[in-house]
Every structure is written in C-alpha cells, then in structure tokens.
Motif scaffolding. Structure first.
Motif, mmCIF file in Angstrom:
data_model
loop_
_atom_site.group_PDB
_atom_site.id
_atom_site.type_symbol
_atom_site.label_atom_id
_atom_site.label_comp_id
_atom_site.label_asym_id
_atom_site.label_seq_id
_atom_site.Cartn_x
_atom_site.Cartn_y
_atom_site.Cartn_z
ATOM 1 N N PRO A 109 3.151 12.005 -16.189
ATOM 2 C CA PRO A 109 3.016 11.961 -14.724
ATOM 3 C C PRO A 109 2.852 10.532 -14.236
ATOM 4 O O PRO A 109 2.464 9.631 -14.988
ATOM 5 N N ALA A 110 3.136 10.328 -12.951
ATOM 6 C CA ALA A 110 3.138 8.982 -12.385
ATOM 7 C C ALA A 110 1.789 8.286 -12.532
ATOM 8 O O ALA A 110 1.713 7.125 -12.923
ATOM 9 N N GLY A 111 0.689 8.968 -12.213
ATOM 10 C CA GLY A 111 -0.622 8.334 -12.314
ATOM 11 C C GLY A 111 -0.732 7.163 -11.352
ATOM 12 O O GLY A 111 -0.376 7.253 -10.186
ATOM 13 N N GLN A 112 -1.213 6.022 -11.852
ATOM 14 C CA GLN A 112 -1.363 4.837 -11.009
ATOM 15 C C GLN A 112 -0.007 4.351 -10.530
ATOM 16 O O GLN A 112 0.960 4.310 -11.298
ATOM 17 N N THR A 113 0.078 3.975 -9.264
ATOM 18 C CA THR A 113 1.357 3.542 -8.703
ATOM 19 C C THR A 113 1.341 2.110 -8.178
ATOM 20 O O THR A 113 2.390 1.582 -7.816
ATOM 21 N N ILE A 114 0.174 1.480 -8.103
ATOM 22 C CA ILE A 114 0.067 0.096 -7.632
ATOM 23 C C ILE A 114 -0.616 -0.733 -8.709
ATOM 24 O O ILE A 114 -1.746 -0.456 -9.098
ATOM 25 N N PHE A 115 0.081 -1.764 -9.203
ATOM 26 C CA PHE A 115 -0.450 -2.616 -10.268
ATOM 27 C C PHE A 115 -0.502 -4.057 -9.775
ATOM 28 O O PHE A 115 0.533 -4.702 -9.608
ATOM 29 N N ASP A 116 -1.707 -4.548 -9.502
ATOM 30 C CA ASP A 116 -1.915 -5.924 -9.056
ATOM 31 C C ASP A 116 -2.235 -6.774 -10.284
ATOM 32 O O ASP A 116 -3.323 -6.684 -10.853
ATOM 33 N N LEU A 117 -1.292 -7.612 -10.703
ATOM 34 C CA LEU A 117 -1.463 -8.427 -11.900
ATOM 35 C C LEU A 117 -2.059 -9.796 -11.601
ATOM 36 O O LEU A 117 -2.315 -10.575 -12.517
ATOM 37 N N GLY A 118 -2.266 -10.097 -10.300
ATOM 38 C CA GLY A 118 -2.930 -11.348 -9.946
ATOM 39 C C GLY A 118 -2.079 -12.565 -10.220
ATOM 40 O O GLY A 118 -0.878 -12.492 -10.530
ATOM 41 N N ASP A 133 0.822 -1.214 0.000
ATOM 42 C CA ASP A 133 0.000 0.000 0.000
ATOM 43 C C ASP A 133 0.853 1.259 0.000
ATOM 44 O O ASP A 133 0.358 2.352 -0.284
ATOM 45 N N HIS A 134 2.136 1.091 0.324
ATOM 46 C CA HIS A 134 3.013 2.258 0.419
ATOM 47 C C HIS A 134 4.335 1.977 -0.302
ATOM 48 O O HIS A 134 5.392 1.851 0.331
ATOM 49 N N PRO A 135 4.310 1.873 -1.623
ATOM 50 C CA PRO A 135 5.560 1.638 -2.350
ATOM 51 C C PRO A 135 6.479 2.856 -2.293
ATOM 52 O O PRO A 135 6.027 3.968 -2.009
ATOM 53 N N ILE A 136 7.753 2.641 -2.551
ATOM 54 C CA ILE A 136 8.692 3.759 -2.639
ATOM 55 C C ILE A 136 8.221 4.735 -3.705
ATOM 56 O O ILE A 136 8.228 5.952 -3.516
ATOM 57 N N ASP A 137 7.784 4.175 -4.828
ATOM 58 C CA ASP A 137 7.318 4.987 -5.960
ATOM 59 C C ASP A 137 6.174 4.239 -6.644
ATOM 60 O O ASP A 137 5.009 4.567 -6.478
ATOM 61 N N THR A 138 6.527 3.190 -7.377
ATOM 62 C CA THR A 138 5.543 2.371 -8.086
ATOM 63 C C THR A 138 5.846 0.904 -7.832
ATOM 64 O O THR A 138 7.013 0.522 -7.715
ATOM 65 N N ILE A 139 4.805 0.070 -7.728
ATOM 66 C CA ILE A 139 5.014 -1.361 -7.503
ATOM 67 C C ILE A 139 4.143 -2.162 -8.464
ATOM 68 O O ILE A 139 2.995 -1.803 -8.736
ATOM 69 N N LYS A 147 4.845 -4.969 -17.857
ATOM 70 C CA LYS A 147 4.240 -3.806 -17.211
ATOM 71 C C LYS A 147 5.310 -2.862 -16.653
ATOM 72 O O LYS A 147 5.171 -1.633 -16.735
ATOM 73 N N VAL A 148 6.375 -3.410 -16.081
ATOM 74 C CA VAL A 148 7.457 -2.562 -15.577
ATOM 75 C C VAL A 148 8.041 -1.721 -16.706
ATOM 76 O O VAL A 148 8.266 -0.513 -16.558
ATOM 77 N N ALA A 149 8.294 -2.360 -17.864
ATOM 78 C CA ALA A 149 8.828 -1.622 -19.008
ATOM 79 C C ALA A 149 7.860 -0.530 -19.448
ATOM 80 O O ALA A 149 8.272 0.600 -19.775
ATOM 81 N N GLU A 150 6.588 -0.851 -19.466
ATOM 82 C CA GLU A 150 5.567 0.126 -19.868
ATOM 83 C C GLU A 150 5.558 1.323 -18.915
ATOM 84 O O GLU A 150 5.504 2.484 -19.352
ATOM 85 N N VAL A 151 5.625 1.045 -17.620
ATOM 86 C CA VAL A 151 5.636 2.121 -16.628
ATOM 87 C C VAL A 151 6.878 2.991 -16.784
ATOM 88 O O VAL A 151 6.813 4.227 -16.760
ATOM 89 N N LEU A 152 8.019 2.352 -16.966
ATOM 90 C CA LEU A 152 9.268 3.101 -17.088
ATOM 91 C C LEU A 152 9.267 3.990 -18.330
ATOM 92 O O LEU A 152 9.672 5.159 -18.262
ATOM 93 N N LEU A 153 8.842 3.464 -19.456
ATOM 94 C CA LEU A 153 8.831 4.265 -20.681
ATOM 95 C C LEU A 153 7.888 5.449 -20.550
ATOM 96 O O LEU A 153 8.175 6.546 -21.051
ATOM 97 N N SER A 154 6.769 5.238 -19.866
ATOM 98 C CA SER A 154 5.835 6.332 -19.663
ATOM 99 C C SER A 154 6.454 7.420 -18.795
ATOM 100 O O SER A 154 6.418 8.614 -19.124
ATOM 101 N N ARG A 155 7.059 6.995 -17.683
ATOM 102 C CA ARG A 155 7.657 7.967 -16.763
ATOM 103 C C ARG A 155 8.856 8.658 -17.390
ATOM 104 O O ARG A 155 9.031 9.873 -17.252
ATOM 105 N N LEU A 156 9.701 7.893 -18.054
ATOM 106 C CA LEU A 156 10.896 8.480 -18.662
ATOM 107 C C LEU A 156 10.551 9.350 -19.863
ATOM 108 O O LEU A 156 11.355 10.180 -20.281
ATOM 109 N N GLY A 157 9.356 9.127 -20.398
ATOM 110 C CA GLY A 157 8.884 9.974 -21.492
ATOM 111 C C GLY A 157 8.254 11.268 -21.012
ATOM 112 O O GLY A 157 7.748 12.050 -21.813
ATOM 113 N N GLY A 158 8.262 11.484 -19.693
ATOM 114 C CA GLY A 158 7.774 12.740 -19.151
ATOM 115 C C GLY A 158 6.332 12.739 -18.700
ATOM 116 O O GLY A 158 5.814 13.774 -18.271
#
Length: 355
Positions: free
Chosen positions: A337-346, A174-180, A324-335
């Motif tokens: 905003p963080a948006g969703q920070t917790i991704f439960d893939l089940g 519930d409290h990641p450093i940034d995104t989990i 999903k990690v790659a997708e999150v990183l490319l989005s963030r590194l592309g400038g």
C-alpha cells in the motif's frame, strides 16, 4: 534411462547444438525455456524479477538467452499484462548534473528489478512535459516520475487516469498527485539569508538565470526575499537573465550588479555555475572574497569545494532523491500500500571560504 540434472542437461544441449544455428532466426521465449529446461513462466520471471528465482535457474536462463540471442518483446509483454516494465522519468534538463545524479541513483536503486527507465527532457516547459507524458503513456508504463509539483492540467489528468504509481520529485507539496520526494526550495533560499546575517552582511544581492521557466529557482528567490525582510534587510537588489546559466553569465551579471549597487556585500546565485563566474569576476576586479563580497551558490557541484576560495553553497539531496524514488516505486510495484506519500529529504548549507 537415467535422468540428467537440469544444469548438466543445459550444458549437454548447448554443446551439441550447432553454434552457428542458434539465434539465426528470431527466438521465442518458448525456445529459451526449452533450452534452459524450465517453464516459460520461469523464464518470464527470471527476466522481469530475477531476484524471485534461484541463482542456478537465473544462470541457466541467462546462458540460454545469450546463446539464442533472445530479445524480449516488450510490447507483447505489455499487451499481455496491460503494463510494461518501463518507468517513465521526465526531467527538466539532460545536462544539469542535479538531475543526472538523481537519475543515476534511481537506476542503481532499480538494478536487478527488471524495470527500465524511459527518460524525457521537458526543457523546463510544462507543454513539452505534457507531450512527453502522453508519449510515455502509449508504452503502458508501470509508473511515471515527474520533476516538480507544477504540471499542466492535462498532464495531471493523464497521471490520475493512468492508475499507476506517480512520483513527483525535487520539491514538496501538501497535495501531491500521488507521492512526492524532495525538499523545500523556498526554505533553501531562506537559509542563505540566515547565513549571510551570521557573517555580518548588510546589503544583499541576487543573481538568477531562466527565472521565466525554472520555477524552482523562483521559489528559492522568493524564500530569499522573504527571509531578508524578516531579518531586517532592505529588499535584495537583483540581476536576472533568461539564458541558460553559465560561468560567463555569472561573471557578467556580477559586474553589472556591482556597477549599479556598489554597496552590495553578499550575493546569492541560483546555482553554483553562476557563483563560479562571480568568483572569477571578483578576482578580476580585485574584490576580496569574502572580505569585500560574500558569494553563495546552490547545488554543491564538484568544483565548489575546489575553487579558490572554496564556494559556500546549498547542497540538495541529489542522489538521495533518486534512491528514495526507486525505493518507493519498488514498494508500490511490489503490491504494498502507498503509506507515506510526502518525503522531505531536507538540504544542507555547506559553509566554505567564499562567505
């Protein structure tokens, strides 16, 4: 004098330049730009973010790079931009196929972006992870990926101070450093109890390895014990050893467990390798699976579906996590905003012949 199209100009220069002289000394980006007929900024863009230049320009730059044997000076680029094109990835095991599949999917997701992974093996040690993070930070990384949600205080401090995207994976918090990005290990243990109950099990057992270091396995065990109590089972009996998981270890563990508790009729193993050893031991002892004994693993490794009987197991989203990690990183590194920070893939319980 008639102007020569850039593509024709490059070919003309390449044909006229003595091949043996190209690349005989360390080439610079300016040399690549001159040979390709573009600016140094365009060369940098083509090397770092090739999708942002046209295919024709990218082809000219690539050919010039090859002819000049040009090698990018990553540290120079890092000094100029305060960030390199390196993404640090710390995993707990280099030989565990769980994490290798995640890293491979991550690499595929980042392909063509210009970013490169710098991988470290923490060997399930927070102290080693801390040293690895400090080493990666020295390269001015664009981002860092950590495995799990538990880290030393110094690792967390370095991550927070870096002011770069930090992605934790393979767990939830519930409290990641940034995104989990991951799934609930505890819930994975709970679902096994539900499955055993549906199959008529009466006495539960558990086999685990490296529980002194692998807290993800500990979380699965905790979920297993909690769900057993809620379902009305007696506390599961257990056999644990602190060596690396192996089929031989699983075989020895099941033999010892059954010698002490012959009434056990359902066993959950912290991974498929232990469960495979358990299947072998059951066959040697003449214990019918699943008639006399039900066995469930974790991981859904390739052999699980091919064993006899086929192994029931919990399938984690190994590749999906990396994607999903790659997708999150490319989005963030592309400038973005963080948006969703917790991704439960089940996860999925795959019921097969062993239960």
């Amino acid at each position: 004098m008639a102007k020569v199209p850039p593509d024709d100009l490059l070919q003309t220069v390449l044909r006229s330049a003595p091949r043996e002289r190209l690349g005989t000394t360390r080439s610079r980006m300016e040399d690549v730009a001159r040979l390709a007929g573009v600016s140094t900024a365009t060369v940098s863009r083509a090397l770092r973010q090739p999708d942002r230049v046209s295919p024709a320009v990218r082809a000219r730059v690539d050919e010039a790079v090859e002819r000049l044997s040009y090698r990018r000076n990553l540290m120079a680029g890092a000094l100029a931009s305060a960030r390199s094109m390196t993404i640090g990835v710390i995993i707990p095991s280099m030989i565990n196929s769980f994490f290798s599949a995640t890293v491979e999917a991550m690499e595929e997701g980042l392909e063509g972006s210009g970013y490169q992974l710098l991988i470290g093996n923490s060997r399930h040690s927070m102290e080693i992870e801390e040293r690895l993070v400090a080493s990666v930070m020295a390269w001015s990384p664009a981002a860092i990926v950590l495995t799990g949600r538990r880290h030393s205080r110094e690792t967390i401090r370095m991550a927070l101070d870096a002011d770069i995207p930090i992605v934790e994976m393979w767990e939830l918090s519930d409290h990641p450093i940034d995104t989990i990005v991951g799934f609930s290990q505890r819930a994975a243990g709970r679902i096994v109890v539900r499955h055993f109950a549906e199959r008529g099990a009466r006495k539960l057992g558990f086999i685990g390895a490296m529980l002194d270091r692998d807290y993800r396995a500990v979380d699965r065990y905790a979920g297993f014990v909690e769900a057993a109590a809620e379902a009305g089972f007696a506390p599961p009996v257990e056999y644990r050893f602190e060596k690396r998981a192996s089929a031989i270890g699983g075989s020895e563990a099941l033999r010892a467990l059954m010698a002490q508790h012959p009434d056990v009729d359902a066993v959950f193993c912290t991974n498929d390798i232990l469960a495979l050893g358990g299947l072998f031991e059951a066959q040697r002892q003449g214990w019918s699976v699943p008639g006399r004994l039900r066995i469930c693993g974790f991981g859904d490794l390739e052999f699980a579906a091919a064993s006899e009987p086929a192994l029931t197991t919990v399938r984690p989203p190994r590749g999906a996590i990396g994607t999903k990690v790659a997708e999150v990183l490319l989005s963030r590194l592309g400038g973005k905003p963080a948006g969703q920070t917790i991704f439960d893939l089940g996860f999925e319980l795959v019921a097969r012949g062993s239960t």
